[in-house]
Design a protein around this motif. Structure first.
Motif, PDB file in Angstrom:
ATOM      1  N   ASP A  48       0.822  -1.206   0.000  1.00 23.12           N
ATOM      2  CA  ASP A  48       0.000   0.000   0.000  1.00 23.12           C
ATOM      3  C   ASP A  48       0.859   1.260   0.000  1.00 23.12           C
ATOM      4  OD1 ASP A  48      -2.165  -1.656   0.031  1.00 23.12           O
ATOM      5  OD2 ASP A  48      -2.678  -1.320   2.138  1.00 23.12           O
ATOM      6  N   LYS A  52       0.415   4.108  -2.877  1.00 24.20           N
ATOM      7  CA  LYS A  52       0.215   5.517  -2.530  1.00 24.20           C
ATOM      8  C   LYS A  52       1.285   6.386  -3.172  1.00 24.20           C
ATOM      9  CE  LYS A  52      -0.446   8.652   1.401  1.00 24.20           C
ATOM     10  NZ  LYS A  52       0.464   9.699   0.894  1.00 24.20           N
ATOM     11  N   LYS A  55       0.482   6.733  -6.929  1.00 21.08           N
ATOM     12  CA  LYS A  55      -0.645   7.635  -7.174  1.00 21.08           C
ATOM     13  C   LYS A  55      -0.288   9.084  -6.869  1.00 21.08           C
ATOM     14  CE  LYS A  55      -4.381   4.298  -6.437  1.00 21.08           C
ATOM     15  NZ  LYS A  55      -5.544   3.920  -5.591  1.00 21.08           N
ATOM     16  N   ASP A  56       0.375   9.312  -5.743  1.00 20.13           N
ATOM     17  CA  ASP A  56       0.721  10.686  -5.346  1.00 20.13           C
ATOM     18  C   ASP A  56       1.699  11.324  -6.329  1.00 20.13           C
ATOM     19  OD1 ASP A  56      -0.922  10.405  -3.164  1.00 20.13           O
ATOM     20  OD2 ASP A  56       0.692  10.250  -1.685  1.00 20.13           O
TER      21      ASP A  56
END
Length: 282
Positions: A48, A52, A55-56
């Motif tokens: 995860d 993240k 995506k960020d």
């Protein structure tokens, strides 16, 4: 003008760049995170954290660039050598953290392989004559031997970049660089999983991802949900970019023998191209 996004999942951070198709850098971003070290010589990460970071960083470069979503024509995602890979269950949920490349816990499993599997056979099939806890197959054996409850839950092992690709596209795959870097289970002669070695180590072939694809293959397309989150157009194609050092070779223009790339980050790798199999004794 048309644009492309490149993302690399690293050990301590995920980087994304947005470039035009002439090679001009338009925007870049780095999202940092930590490695879990619950015991000496252990190193693992929950996926995860990587997702993240992906995506960020993608969201950031899109925003920084000011480029219209419809002008972004594709993206590629490469990643660190994920060791065991992310062990997921049948619902594609992580069962435990990924034992990454720097994890050294599989010492007993390494000695078992040396004692029970012919080095000549291992080299013939995988091209590798070094047995070491670095390799993902020894880490998979550690999970099998030490965490039977988790082992029963595991459906598949996915490399970091391929796990992230799944989260963005819903597509499952692995590229040849990640399969080969897993070590002892990939047949370099047939470019498939080795049934002989899988059987010798009592690892179900079903736990190995398929299809095995080239790093230039479009393996999926950004879902509507991911597109809304990232600021790109739904359906944007995603390429399986492979293990980071191989991708670095391409990025640095090393296509022929005679040159190499020294990739320096959390570790140092000297990567090169050879037309013949190189055997290195350590």
């Amino acid at each position: 003008m048309k644009y492309l996004i490149g993302t690399d999942i690293g050990t301590s951070g995920t980087k994304s760049i947005l470039m035009d198709t002439n090679g001009k850098l338009i925007a870049q971003d780095l999202e940092e995170y930590d490695v879990l070290t619950p015991k000496p010589l252990w190193a693992e990460q929950w996926p995860d954290v990587w997702v993240k970071g992906v995506k960020d960083s993608i969201r950031a470069v899109v925003k920084k660039s000011g480029v219209a979503p419809e002008d972004i024509k594709g993206m590629g995602i490469s990643g660190l050598y994920g060791g065991s890979g992310v062990p997921v269950d049948k619902d594609m949920k992580p069962v435990r953290p990924d034992l990454i490349w720097m994890d050294r816990r599989a010492q007993e499993e390494t000695e078992w392989v040396k004692a029970n599997i012919s080095t000549e056979k291992l080299t013939e099939i995988t091209g590798d004559d070094v047995v070491d806890p670095y390799y993902g197959y020894t880490k998979i054996l550690w999970i099998k031997n030490h965490e039977p409850e988790n082992w029963r839950k595991i459906h598949m092992f996915l490399p970091p970049s391929n796990y992230a690709i799944y989260q963005l596209t819903g597509a499952v795959c692995i590229d040849h660089t990640a399969a080969g870097n897993l070590g002892g289970l990939y047949d370099i002669n047939t470019h498939t999983w080795s049934k002989e070695l899988l059987n010798a180590m009592d690892i179900p072939e079903s736990m190995m991802p398929e299809p095995i694809v080239d790093s230039t293959t479009i393996v999926g397309h950004i879902t509507d949900e991911a597109a809304a989150d990232l600021g790109v157009k739904a359906g944007t194609p995603v390429v399986s970019g492979g293990v980071d050092v191989g991708a670095a070779n391409v990025g640095m223009g090393v296509f022929e023998p005679g040159r190499y790339v020294a990739a320096i980050g959390s570790s140092m790798n000297a990567a090169l191209v050879s037309k013949t199999l190189l055997r290195v004794k350590v």
